[in-house]
Design a protein around this motif. Structure first.
Motif, PDB file in Angstrom:
ATOM      1  N   LEU A   8      16.277  31.446  49.915  1.00  0.00           N
ATOM      2  CA  LEU A   8      15.724  30.854  48.694  1.00  0.00           C
ATOM      3  C   LEU A   8      14.256  31.233  48.570  1.00  0.00           C
ATOM      4  CD1 LEU A   8      15.940  29.128  46.205  1.00  0.00           C
ATOM      5  CD2 LEU A   8      15.489  27.122  47.602  1.00  0.00           C
ATOM      6  N   GLY A   9      13.528  31.104  49.682  1.00  0.00           N
ATOM      7  CA  GLY A   9      12.110  31.449  49.680  1.00  0.00           C
ATOM      8  C   GLY A   9      11.892  32.910  49.363  1.00  0.00           C
ATOM      9  N   ASP A  10      12.774  33.730  49.916  1.00  0.00           N
ATOM     10  CA  ASP A  10      12.720  35.165  49.687  1.00  0.00           C
ATOM     11  C   ASP A  10      12.835  35.486  48.194  1.00  0.00           C
ATOM     12  OD1 ASP A  10      14.687  37.938  51.032  1.00  0.00           O
ATOM     13  OD2 ASP A  10      12.558  37.751  50.512  1.00  0.00           O
ATOM     14  N   LEU A  12      12.501  33.403  45.687  1.00  0.00           N
ATOM     15  CA  LEU A  12      11.401  32.775  44.959  1.00  0.00           C
ATOM     16  C   LEU A  12      10.144  33.630  45.019  1.00  0.00           C
ATOM     17  CD1 LEU A  12      10.505  30.327  43.363  1.00  0.00           C
ATOM     18  CD2 LEU A  12       9.941  29.200  45.501  1.00  0.00           C
TER      19      LEU A  12
ATOM     20  N   LYS B  39      22.635  38.727  45.636  1.00  0.00           N
ATOM     21  CA  LYS B  39      21.209  38.430  45.654  1.00  0.00           C
ATOM     22  C   LYS B  39      20.623  38.548  44.257  1.00  0.00           C
ATOM     23  CE  LYS B  39      17.345  38.755  48.723  1.00  0.00           C
ATOM     24  NZ  LYS B  39      16.542  39.540  49.673  1.00  0.00           N
ATOM     25  N   LEU B  46      18.026  31.719  39.460  1.00  0.00           N
ATOM     26  CA  LEU B  46      16.776  31.005  39.748  1.00  0.00           C
ATOM     27  C   LEU B  46      15.754  31.242  38.650  1.00  0.00           C
ATOM     28  CD1 LEU B  46      15.105  29.240  41.552  1.00  0.00           C
ATOM     29  CD2 LEU B  46      14.507  31.213  42.935  1.00  0.00           C
ATOM     30  N   ARG B  89       5.658  27.642  45.031  1.00  0.00           N
ATOM     31  CA  ARG B  89       6.655  27.196  45.986  1.00  0.00           C
ATOM     32  C   ARG B  89       6.798  25.679  45.989  1.00  0.00           C
ATOM     33  NH1 ARG B  89       8.058  29.714  51.263  1.00  0.00           N
ATOM     34  NH2 ARG B  89       8.696  31.817  50.702  1.00  0.00           N
ATOM     35  N   LEU B 101      20.435  26.394  46.777  1.00  0.00           N
ATOM     36  CA  LEU B 101      20.819  26.287  48.188  1.00  0.00           C
ATOM     37  C   LEU B 101      22.338  26.156  48.318  1.00  0.00           C
ATOM     38  CD1 LEU B 101      18.024  23.995  49.658  1.00  0.00           C
ATOM     39  CD2 LEU B 101      18.433  26.395  50.159  1.00  0.00           C
ATOM     40  N   ILE B 104      23.832  29.535  47.907  1.00  0.00           N
ATOM     41  CA  ILE B 104      23.574  30.408  49.056  1.00  0.00           C
ATOM     42  C   ILE B 104      24.461  30.004  50.221  1.00  0.00           C
ATOM     43  CG2 ILE B 104      21.834  31.125  50.738  1.00  0.00           C
ATOM     44  CD1 ILE B 104      19.739  30.728  48.530  1.00  0.00           C
TER      45      ILE B 104
END
Lengths: 167, 113
Positions: A8-10, A12, B39, B46, B89, B101, B104
């Motif tokens: 997720l961080g990647d 983002l 991805k 997102l 973030r 999440l 994923i």
């Protein structure tokens, strides 16, 4: 599972870089010049709105002499006088609507909405007609019965053989 | 016949095969994510959510404010990334985080099978 968080961080981060890159491009090409003016306008209009909404601000706002964007003032009630096209009286514009309400209702008493019975206004209309009914020769009672679907007797006579037609 | 000895060749593939086995789980999954196209789909999802909730507008406003202070021609992409990364973030809505999440994790489960 911090593996999922890692990805997720990647993703983002990648989106953040996209946004930064786009903003950088806009900044360097000067594509946001219009935006600055817009932002200034929005700020000023927000401020003005605050001032208008605030009742305790300058006495100007409380009196009848608030000024519009053309610098004009207007009284609370429109005071132009003209002739009513119904009755011919001289009426003030701001008082025209209530006048018309009364004026056009002439020929009837004021607000005849509440009648003695509650079976609707149509009954009133029919009750003024002559007692001799012209609709149903079989009806011997007053017109009130005529309006209802009639006693079974009436319907039976209409159909002749006495059988009440059923659908 | 003699082979031309001036040909310099990079190491043969054999050496690379050894290296592959040292890839971490993370890297393996990353490759699977990319190769399956998931991805990219996740990124699109997102991005869409962040636009909907105003996050992107907020980040752009931050960039503009920073640019105004520094001067239009004194700003680099790295500067802007540094400016918006911490706030970016931190300000992702919880619902958006949860949704991503979830997806994923589903992928991780299916990839492990």
């Amino acid at each position: 599972m911090q593996l999922a968080s890692h990805f997720l961080g990647d993703i983002l981060d990648s989106i953040i870089v996209d946004v930064a890159s786009e903003c950088h491009r806009i900044a360097r090409l000067g594509l946001d010049r219009n935006l600055e003016e817009e932002e200034e306008e929005m700020k000023l209009s927000a401020q003005a709105r605050v001032r208008v909404a605030d009742p305790s601000s300058s006495s100007e706002a409380n009196s009848k002499y608030v000024v519009d964007i053309f610098g004009q003032t207007h009284p609370a009630v429109a005071n132009e006088i003209f002739e009513c096209m119904n009755c011919g009286r001289s009426i003030m514009a701001g008082k025209f609507a209530p006048h018309l309400e009364k004026c056009m209702g002439k020929g009837r008493r004021a607000r005849p909405k509440a009648t003695r019975s509650n079976t609707g206004a149509s009954q009133n209309r029919y009750s003024r007609s002559s007692p001799i009914s012209t609709y149903s020769p079989y009806s011997s009672s007053s017109s009130v019965n005529r309006l209802s679907n009639g006693t079974p007797g009436v319907a039976g006579e209409e159909y002749g053989d006495g059988a009440f037609a059923e659908t | 016949m003699r082979r031309a000895s001036s040909i310099n060749r990079p190491p043969t593939p054999d050496a690379e095969v050894d290296q592959e086995q040292e890839l971490s789980l993370q890297e393996i999954i990353n490759i699977k994510l990319i190769e399956s196209g998931e991805k990219e789909r996740l990124k699109e999802l997102l991005r869409e959510r962040l636009i909907e909730c105003g996050w992107r507008d907020e980040m752009k406003a931050q960039c503009r404010a920073f640019t105004r202070k520094r001067g239009r021609n004194n700003v680099t992409v790295d500067d802007l990334v540094d400016v918006i990364t911490p706030k970016g973030r931190a300000s992702v809505p919880d619902s958006v985080k949860a949704e991503l999440l979830q997806r994923i994790r589903s992928f991780l489960v299916s990839a492990a099978l």
